[in-house]
Motif scaffolding. Sequence first.
Motif, PDB file in Angstrom:
ATOM      1  N   VAL A  89       0.895  -1.186   0.006  1.00 21.55           N
ATOM      2  CA  VAL A  89       0.038   0.108   0.077  1.00 21.55           C
ATOM      3  C   VAL A  89       0.920   1.317  -0.082  1.00 21.55           C
ATOM      4  O   VAL A  89       1.613   1.406   0.803  1.00 21.55           O
ATOM      5  CB  VAL A  89      -0.949  -0.061   1.316  1.00 21.55           C
ATOM      6  CG1 VAL A  89      -1.593   1.380   1.363  1.00 21.55           C
ATOM      7  CG2 VAL A  89      -1.819  -1.336   1.193  1.00 21.55           C
TER       8      VAL A  89
ATOM      9  N   TRP B 251      -2.363   4.769   0.415  1.00 17.56           N
ATOM     10  CA  TRP B 251      -3.632   4.434   0.555  1.00 17.56           C
ATOM     11  C   TRP B 251      -4.123   3.976  -0.568  1.00 17.56           C
ATOM     12  O   TRP B 251      -5.347   3.808  -0.893  1.00 17.56           O
ATOM     13  CB  TRP B 251      -4.414   5.246   1.073  1.00 17.56           C
ATOM     14  CG  TRP B 251      -4.117   6.152   2.021  1.00 17.56           C
ATOM     15  CD1 TRP B 251      -3.372   7.429   2.278  1.00 17.56           C
ATOM     16  CD2 TRP B 251      -3.605   5.501   3.525  1.00 17.56           C
ATOM     17  NE1 TRP B 251      -2.788   7.853   3.240  1.00 17.56           N
ATOM     18  CE2 TRP B 251      -2.797   6.593   4.182  1.00 17.56           C
ATOM     19  CE3 TRP B 251      -3.596   4.285   3.954  1.00 17.56           C
ATOM     20  CZ2 TRP B 251      -2.197   6.478   5.544  1.00 17.56           C
ATOM     21  CZ3 TRP B 251      -2.982   4.483   5.354  1.00 17.56           C
ATOM     22  CH2 TRP B 251      -2.629   5.431   5.914  1.00 17.56           C
ATOM     23  N   SER B 252      -3.171   3.395  -1.750  1.00 15.97           N
ATOM     24  CA  SER B 252      -3.613   2.720  -2.934  1.00 15.97           C
ATOM     25  C   SER B 252      -2.429   1.790  -3.450  1.00 15.97           C
ATOM     26  O   SER B 252      -1.913   1.441  -2.526  1.00 15.97           O
ATOM     27  CB  SER B 252      -3.791   3.822  -3.978  1.00 15.97           C
ATOM     28  OG  SER B 252      -4.305   3.554  -5.146  1.00 15.97           O
TER      29      SER B 252
ATOM     30  N   LYS C 143      -0.658   0.533 -11.042  1.00 13.13           N
ATOM     31  CA  LYS C 143      -1.934   1.347 -11.450  1.00 13.13           C
ATOM     32  C   LYS C 143      -1.888   1.623 -13.090  1.00 13.13           C
ATOM     33  O   LYS C 143      -2.773   1.335 -13.852  1.00 13.13           O
ATOM     34  CB  LYS C 143      -1.879   2.706 -10.683  1.00 13.13           C
ATOM     35  CG  LYS C 143      -2.719   3.710 -11.210  1.00 13.13           C
ATOM     36  CD  LYS C 143      -4.200   3.342 -10.995  1.00 13.13           C
ATOM     37  CE  LYS C 143      -5.230   4.302 -11.208  1.00 13.13           C
ATOM     38  NZ  LYS C 143      -4.930   5.243 -12.198  1.00 13.13           N
TER      39      LYS C 143
ATOM     40  N   TYR D 152      -9.805   4.592   5.799  1.00 10.73           N
ATOM     41  CA  TYR D 152      -8.930   4.370   4.500  1.00 10.73           C
ATOM     42  C   TYR D 152      -9.073   2.793   3.815  1.00 10.73           C
ATOM     43  O   TYR D 152      -9.138   2.756   2.923  1.00 10.73           O
ATOM     44  CB  TYR D 152      -7.456   4.248   4.934  1.00 10.73           C
ATOM     45  CG  TYR D 152      -6.580   5.562   5.286  1.00 10.73           C
ATOM     46  CD1 TYR D 152      -7.035   6.628   4.392  1.00 10.73           C
ATOM     47  CD2 TYR D 152      -6.068   5.845   6.353  1.00 10.73           C
ATOM     48  CE1 TYR D 152      -6.394   7.945   4.760  1.00 10.73           C
ATOM     49  CE2 TYR D 152      -5.381   6.969   6.757  1.00 10.73           C
ATOM     50  CZ  TYR D 152      -5.577   8.132   5.786  1.00 10.73           C
ATOM     51  OH  TYR D 152      -5.284   9.460   6.555  1.00 10.73           O
TER      52      TYR D 152
ATOM     53  N   MET E 195     -10.334   2.307   0.080  1.00 12.51           N
ATOM     54  CA  MET E 195      -9.564   1.492  -0.622  1.00 12.51           C
ATOM     55  C   MET E 195     -10.623   0.152  -1.118  1.00 12.51           C
ATOM     56  O   MET E 195     -10.307  -0.166  -2.601  1.00 12.51           O
ATOM     57  CB  MET E 195      -8.419   0.628   0.120  1.00 12.51           C
ATOM     58  CG  MET E 195      -7.268   1.780   0.275  1.00 12.51           C
ATOM     59  SD  MET E 195      -5.725   0.968   1.090  1.00 12.51           S
ATOM     60  CE  MET E 195      -5.361  -0.247  -0.201  1.00 12.51           C
TER      61      MET E 195
ATOM     62  N   GLY F  47     -12.399   2.026  -4.052  1.00 11.64           N
ATOM     63  CA  GLY F  47     -11.666   2.524  -5.200  1.00 11.64           C
ATOM     64  C   GLY F  47     -11.126   1.279  -6.123  1.00 11.64           C
ATOM     65  O   GLY F  47     -11.286   1.164  -7.300  1.00 11.64           O
ATOM     66  N   LEU F  48     -10.563   0.351  -5.265  1.00  7.37           N
ATOM     67  CA  LEU F  48      -9.736  -0.992  -5.999  1.00  7.37           C
ATOM     68  C   LEU F  48     -10.970  -2.053  -6.240  1.00  7.37           C
ATOM     69  O   LEU F  48     -10.868  -2.593  -7.268  1.00  7.37           O
ATOM     70  CB  LEU F  48      -8.682  -1.326  -5.025  1.00  7.37           C
ATOM     71  CG  LEU F  48      -7.620  -0.093  -4.731  1.00  7.37           C
ATOM     72  CD1 LEU F  48      -6.757  -0.903  -3.855  1.00  7.37           C
ATOM     73  CD2 LEU F  48      -7.276   0.333  -5.915  1.00  7.37           C
TER      74      LEU F  48
END
Length: 187
Positions: free
Chosen positions: A86, A89-90, A96, A137, A141, A144-145
């Motif tokens: 991580v 936080w991604s 990506k 967080y 996550m 988003g993911l």
Amino acid sequence: MKILLVTAHPRSQSLTHAVAKVFADAATSKGHEIEAANLMAEGFDPVLREPDEPDWSNSNKRYSVAVLREMARIERNEATVMVFPVWWWSMPALLKGWIDRVWNNGWAYGDKTYPHKRAWMLAVAGTSPEAYAKRGYDGAMRTGLDTGILDYCGIAETRLELLFGAIEGAPYPEEILAKARQLGSEF
Ligand SMILES: Cc1cc2nc3c(=O)[nH]c(=O)nc-3n(C[C@H](O)[C@H](O)[C@H](O)COP(=O)(O)O)c2cc1C
């Protein structure tokens, strides 16, 4: 199952690579086959340039040779597992960018869905579950993911596993490796 195991970390001795290895060993012992995709060692270029930009009016756009090669590598497997640290936080920009370029319009979403029914993300998190929960967080996550990428691409069996406490000292690293082993066994 044939699993494409995608890693994105600069250091081969990292906990992230140890997690990938433990996962792979456990999955292999259950009869799965692993194909490793070490994006850092391979020097994958994560920058999306014009040839790989989606054409919203043409879902049959022909992408760059590098992207077509990645698509073929995914297609010769049956599942995807991504293992990464991580960062902010991604995921690292390297991973990506692999998704930006390869999981493209007309192939992973749009007229089609991602070729695999199952795709997991194993994210090695530096801090504790409490630190994540305090500011939400973990939820961010997941949205988003898991929802934003895996669900969005029509993958039925998704999982985002946050492996907490990588830089918090004992007993976390051992727990992270034990969890990775368990995930490989139950894949
Ligand atoms: C650029 C960078 C950003 C990071 N951001 C986060 C973060 O947002 N949250 C977190 O829990 N840990 C963060 N960390 C810590 C990493 O998650 C941690 O170093 C990693 O999980 C440790 O495992 P490794 O040995 O595989 O690197 C960050 C580390 C780096 C280098």
